[in-house]
Motif scaffolding. Structure first.
Motif, PDB file in Angstrom:
ATOM      1  N   VAL A  55      50.653  46.297  23.130  1.00 53.86           N
ATOM      2  CA  VAL A  55      50.772  44.903  22.462  1.00 53.86           C
ATOM      3  C   VAL A  55      50.137  44.833  21.372  1.00 53.86           C
ATOM      4  N   ASN A  56      51.247  44.536  20.192  1.00 57.51           N
ATOM      5  CA  ASN A  56      50.896  44.121  19.065  1.00 57.51           C
ATOM      6  C   ASN A  56      49.927  45.412  18.819  1.00 57.51           C
ATOM      7  N   GLY A  57      50.427  46.693  18.976  1.00 57.47           N
ATOM      8  CA  GLY A  57      49.837  47.927  18.739  1.00 57.47           C
ATOM      9  C   GLY A  57      49.012  47.771  18.906  1.00 57.47           C
ATOM     10  N   HIS A  75      56.743  57.953  15.320  1.00 59.04           N
ATOM     11  CA  HIS A  75      55.168  58.774  14.868  1.00 59.04           C
ATOM     12  C   HIS A  75      54.514  58.814  16.139  1.00 59.04           C
ATOM     13  N   PHE A  76      53.012  59.212  15.946  1.00 62.61           N
ATOM     14  CA  PHE A  76      51.908  59.541  16.899  1.00 62.61           C
ATOM     15  C   PHE A  76      51.036  58.167  16.704  1.00 62.61           C
ATOM     16  N   VAL A  77      51.276  56.741  17.221  1.00 65.45           N
ATOM     17  CA  VAL A  77      49.620  55.709  17.573  1.00 65.45           C
ATOM     18  C   VAL A  77      49.914  55.850  18.513  1.00 65.45           C
ATOM     19  N   SER A  78      47.693  55.785  18.386  1.00 68.16           N
ATOM     20  CA  SER A  78      47.323  55.697  19.482  1.00 68.16           C
ATOM     21  C   SER A  78      46.744  54.351  20.151  1.00 68.16           C
ATOM     22  N   GLY A  79      47.492  53.237  19.362  1.00 69.23           N
ATOM     23  CA  GLY A  79      46.825  52.332  20.264  1.00 69.23           C
ATOM     24  C   GLY A  79      45.305  51.559  19.623  1.00 69.23           C
ATOM     25  N   SER A 133      51.193  52.622  11.655  1.00 67.04           N
ATOM     26  CA  SER A 133      51.769  51.151  12.296  1.00 67.04           C
ATOM     27  C   SER A 133      50.918  50.404  12.082  1.00 67.04           C
ATOM     28  N   ILE A 134      52.240  49.046  12.026  1.00 62.70           N
ATOM     29  CA  ILE A 134      51.545  47.289  11.935  1.00 62.70           C
ATOM     30  C   ILE A 134      52.466  46.953  12.935  1.00 62.70           C
ATOM     31  N   ASP A 135      51.399  46.511  13.696  1.00 53.93           N
ATOM     32  CA  ASP A 135      51.660  45.615  14.968  1.00 53.93           C
ATOM     33  C   ASP A 135      52.580  46.326  15.860  1.00 53.93           C
ATOM     34  N   GLU A 138      47.304  49.884  12.412  1.00 50.71           N
ATOM     35  CA  GLU A 138      46.558  51.848  12.468  1.00 50.71           C
ATOM     36  C   GLU A 138      47.647  52.562  11.348  1.00 50.71           C
ATOM     37  N   VAL A 139      46.594  53.138  10.752  1.00 51.19           N
ATOM     38  CA  VAL A 139      46.675  54.469   9.658  1.00 51.19           C
ATOM     39  C   VAL A 139      47.002  55.093  10.721  1.00 51.19           C
ATOM     40  N   ASP A 140      48.003  56.468   9.788  1.00 53.44           N
ATOM     41  CA  ASP A 140      48.315  57.726  10.418  1.00 53.44           C
ATOM     42  C   ASP A 140      47.107  58.616  10.956  1.00 53.44           C
TER      43      ASP A 140
END
Length: 197
Positions: free
Chosen positions: A44-46, A97-101, A140-142, A182-184
């Protein structure tokens, strides 16, 4: 784990305070909940959250005080729209890309301008994240997977194409809008490896 490709826009229908935590109920579109169950992860929004309740077109989550403090959840209100993405499965195509949340910091939209058919956003980010932010790197933005165009000091700019604007809440951004960053993931792990060498 997520890919940063938003699947639908949701809406906050209720926020309830429970001790120092919050219980939030969202409305969801596009049948995103059809194959989801209580305990599943959703972005939810990242922010990676666990579904604690589910109905046909709504779901609820519990948000800790720590998450409220470290993300833009502290400024969200009833009727605000949010980006939603289900957790990826191993057979998914990774289009982003891989986003962890796991949010690294809160950014602020400093400028919004039209560039051709797209919109360019200049976003100020916490200075302590600078070593993870690189030109043409992922961010990652939101919850939206994006490529950084350029960086100056602790500001970066991203270009948002019309499709992304129509499928996410980014079309609602104005100057001073706060966003989850969230950074890479790879940059974060490489830094840790180098630090421990």
């Amino acid at each position: 784990m997520f890919t940063g490709i938003i699947q639908t826009i949701g809406n906050i229908s209720r926020i309830e305070s429970k001790d120092s935590d919050s219980h939030i109920i969202f409305k969801a579109e596009k049948n995103i909940l059809d194959d989801m169950k209580i305990g599943d992860s959703i972005s939810v929004n990242g922010v990676c959250l666990s579904i604690t309740g589910k109905a046909e077109s709504t779901f609820s989550v519990d948000v800790s005080n720590e998450t409220m403090r470290l993300t833009t959840f502290s400024v969200l209100k009833v009727n605000n729209n949010v980006n939603l993405e289900k957790a990826m499965v191993l057979s998914d195509r990774i289009s982003g890309h891989f986003v962890s949340g796991h949010i690294d910091g809160i950014g602020i939209v400093k400028e919004k301008k039209k560039v051709g058919r797209s919109i360019s956003f200049l976003i100020e980010f916490p200075a302590d994240l600078k070593k993870f932010v690189s030109k043409k790197g992922s961010i990652s933005i939101d919850g939206v997977s994006l490529t950084i165009n350029s960086i100056k000091d602790n500001n970066f700019d991203v270009n948002i194409i019309p499709h992304t604007l129509s499928e996410t809440i980014m079309s609602e951004y104005k100057e001073d809008t706060k966003v989850n960053i969230e950074v890479d993931l790879i940059a974060r792990y490489l830094d840790k490896l180098i630090e421990n060498k």
